[in-house]
Motif scaffolding. Structure first.
Motif, mmCIF file in Angstrom:
data_model
loop_
_atom_site.group_PDB
_atom_site.id
_atom_site.type_symbol
_atom_site.label_atom_id
_atom_site.label_comp_id
_atom_site.label_asym_id
_atom_site.label_seq_id
_atom_site.Cartn_x
_atom_site.Cartn_y
_atom_site.Cartn_z
ATOM 1 N N UNK A 48 -10.238 5.016 49.356
ATOM 2 C CA UNK A 48 -9.742 5.629 50.587
ATOM 3 C C UNK A 48 -10.555 5.179 51.799
ATOM 4 N N UNK A 49 -11.856 5.045 51.645
ATOM 5 C CA UNK A 49 -12.705 4.613 52.754
ATOM 6 C C UNK A 49 -12.501 3.140 53.078
ATOM 7 N N UNK A 50 -12.274 2.314 52.049
ATOM 8 C CA UNK A 50 -11.992 0.902 52.305
ATOM 9 C C UNK A 50 -10.689 0.747 53.084
ATOM 10 N N UNK A 51 -9.696 1.533 52.735
ATOM 11 C CA UNK A 51 -8.426 1.492 53.456
ATOM 12 C C UNK A 51 -8.598 1.975 54.896
ATOM 13 N N UNK A 52 -9.331 3.059 55.072
ATOM 14 C CA UNK A 52 -9.576 3.601 56.410
ATOM 15 C C UNK A 52 -10.214 2.551 57.317
ATOM 16 N N UNK A 53 -11.149 1.789 56.771
ATOM 17 C CA UNK A 53 -11.844 0.761 57.554
ATOM 18 C C UNK A 53 -10.867 -0.285 58.076
ATOM 19 N N UNK A 54 -9.922 -0.691 57.237
ATOM 20 C CA UNK A 54 -8.925 -1.679 57.661
ATOM 21 C C UNK A 54 -8.021 -1.110 58.747
ATOM 22 N N UNK A 55 -7.534 0.102 58.544
ATOM 23 C CA UNK A 55 -6.621 0.726 59.507
ATOM 24 C C UNK A 55 -7.273 0.853 60.879
ATOM 25 N N UNK A 56 -8.536 1.245 60.894
ATOM 26 C CA UNK A 56 -9.229 1.426 62.173
ATOM 27 C C UNK A 56 -9.612 0.085 62.798
ATOM 28 N N UNK A 57 -10.075 -0.858 62.009
ATOM 29 C CA UNK A 57 -10.493 -2.155 62.546
ATOM 30 C C UNK A 57 -9.329 -2.883 63.212
ATOM 31 N N UNK A 58 -8.152 -2.815 62.584
ATOM 32 C CA UNK A 58 -7.008 -3.564 63.098
ATOM 33 C C UNK A 58 -6.076 -2.696 63.952
ATOM 34 N N UNK A 68 -0.897 8.426 41.489
ATOM 35 C CA UNK A 68 -2.223 9.049 41.459
ATOM 36 C C UNK A 68 -2.305 10.005 42.655
ATOM 37 N N UNK A 69 -1.891 11.240 42.428
ATOM 38 C CA UNK A 69 -1.736 12.190 43.537
ATOM 39 C C UNK A 69 -3.044 12.439 44.280
ATOM 40 N N UNK A 70 -4.147 12.456 43.547
ATOM 41 C CA UNK A 70 -5.441 12.679 44.208
ATOM 42 C C UNK A 70 -5.756 11.539 45.165
ATOM 43 N N UNK A 71 -5.494 10.306 44.749
ATOM 44 C CA UNK A 71 -5.747 9.158 45.612
ATOM 45 C C UNK A 71 -4.846 9.197 46.843
ATOM 46 N N UNK A 72 -3.580 9.515 46.662
ATOM 47 C CA UNK A 72 -2.655 9.611 47.797
ATOM 48 C C UNK A 72 -3.105 10.710 48.756
ATOM 49 N N UNK A 73 -3.588 11.820 48.214
ATOM 50 C CA UNK A 73 -4.088 12.904 49.062
ATOM 51 C C UNK A 73 -5.281 12.434 49.888
ATOM 52 N N UNK A 74 -6.167 11.672 49.287
ATOM 53 C CA UNK A 74 -7.318 11.136 50.026
ATOM 54 C C UNK A 74 -6.870 10.165 51.111
ATOM 55 N N UNK A 75 -5.874 9.339 50.821
ATOM 56 C CA UNK A 75 -5.360 8.423 51.847
ATOM 57 C C UNK A 75 -4.875 9.206 53.057
ATOM 58 N N UNK A 76 -4.190 10.280 52.810
ATOM 59 C CA UNK A 76 -3.660 11.094 53.917
ATOM 60 C C UNK A 76 -4.782 11.768 54.706
ATOM 61 N N UNK A 77 -5.841 12.132 54.017
ATOM 62 C CA UNK A 77 -6.960 12.794 54.682
ATOM 63 C C UNK A 77 -7.822 11.825 55.477
ATOM 64 N N UNK A 78 -7.987 10.609 54.972
ATOM 65 C CA UNK A 78 -8.993 9.696 55.515
ATOM 66 C C UNK A 78 -8.494 8.772 56.627
#
Length: 347
Positions: free
Chosen positions: A255-265, A280-290
């Motif tokens: 989730x943090x690696x994805x967040x870094x890309x979204x913010x950088x670009x 993977x519902x927990x992972x999807x939930x983290x994506x939405x949070x982060x």
């Protein structure tokens, strides 16, 4: 399509029509043929198998793919004119000049009596590219309404548009990690991410993962099992944490690696999430949070078959002699039409 998660072979019957800004597609039918334990074991062991063993597995898998495709086609009213086959990756070393996908297409063509487009990666590598990822062509031509496309297979890869260019790379290992950890619990996978959700994030392991040299490399870049076995898995395996905590920590890491890309670009809009990790519902939930993109998890057919759909498109583009690999994505010298065509027998 056979991915690094070793789930099985995805079969998709797709009709394509040209559109003003790309292509439209219709998924007519689909099926996933699961690998039995013996075949899974052979595929997993291919990484360290001998040359004769790999050659035999290449042939055996091609025959299996051909027979499964023939059975699938026989059940359809609409008959395909071409098979696009990704094959199953056993080695991916673009820096050394090779990438090998087994499931020999000559056997698929001989069994089905249809032309087969395959071996999509090696021309790109010969042109100085990574040979991966290849799905960004389909992301642009079929799913361009989304700000970012994220596929969560054995390896998580992403693509997005920025300043008129399609940018893409492998984000991180994904189900390779979760499934290996699930095996430690005697499970085939972490159903809906429930085990990960029950664990606690460990800051020390999170820091170790973030420090992996792959994340410091600029794109284009790609991952293979070689990286997983040599660099990533030893860090996870040697951690004294209980398995659920390792799962929770790795989910947070993704989730943090994805967040870094979204913010950088500076990406805004929707994110299409597909591949087995979309369950993977927990992972999807983290994506939405982060991160700020609106996370869109589509219907199961698209979750499971998006890459098969895109490789069917890549095969069609190869048959037409049109671009199916973007140089800005892979780092090769030029856009090109990658893949080899295997004609059916005329006997």
């Amino acid at each position: 399509m056979s991915g690094s998660s070793l789930d099985g072979l995805d079969l998709a019957l797709v009709r394509f029509t040209r559109a003003a800004d790309g292509w439209d597609y219709q998924l007519l039918d689909h099926e996933t043929k699961a690998y039995d334990a013996a075949l899974r074991s052979r595929l997993l062991g291919a990484f360290s198998a001998s040359v004769p063993e790999i050659l035999q597995l290449d042939v055996d898998l091609g025959r299996i793919f051909g027979n499964w495709a023939k059975q699938f086609i026989a059940s359809q009213k609409a008959k395909p004119t071409l098979i696009g086959s990704h094959g199953h990756t056993v080695f991916h070393q673009p820096a050394l000049g090779y990438s090998q996908q087994i499931g020999h297409p000559a056997h698929i063509a001989a069994i089905t009596g249809l032309p087969v487009a395959a071996d999509f990666r090696n021309l790109d590598i010969a042109l100085g590219g990574q040979g991966a990822p290849l799905v960004p062509v389909g992301d642009r031509l079929l799913f361009g309404q989304h700000a970012l496309c994220l596929n969560l297979g054995g390896i998580a890869n992403l693509s997005f548009e920025k300043n008129g260019q399609r940018l893409a790379w492998d984000l991180a290992c994904c189900n390779m990690v979760f499934d290996r950890l699930a095996a430690d619990l005697g499970l085939p996978f972490d159903n809906e991410g429930k085990k990960a959700a029950s664990g606690k994030v460990d800051k020390q392991l999170l820091t170790q993962l973030a420090g992996l040299s792959y994340y410091q490399q600029p794109p284009p870049k790609s991952l293979g099992r070689e990286y997983f076995e040599a660099e990533l898995w030893p860090i996870v395996a040697q951690s004294p944490l209980k398995t659920e905590d390792k799962m929770a920590t790795y989910a947070k890491h993704l989730a943090l690696q994805l967040k870094e890309v979204v913010e950088k670009y500076e990406l805004y809009g929707s994110m299409l999430v597909t591949g087995g990790g979309a369950y993977h519902r927990h992972l999807i939930r983290l994506f939405r949070l982060e991160q700020r993109l609106a996370v869109e998890v589509p219907e199961p057919a698209l979750i499971e078959q998006k890459e098969a759909i895109i490789f069917a498109l890549l095969g069609l583009l190869r048959q037409l002699g049109e671009v199916n690999v973007y140089h800005e994505v892979t780092g090769s010298r030029c856009d090109h039409s990658g893949g080899n065509l295997y004609s059916p027998p005329i006997c």
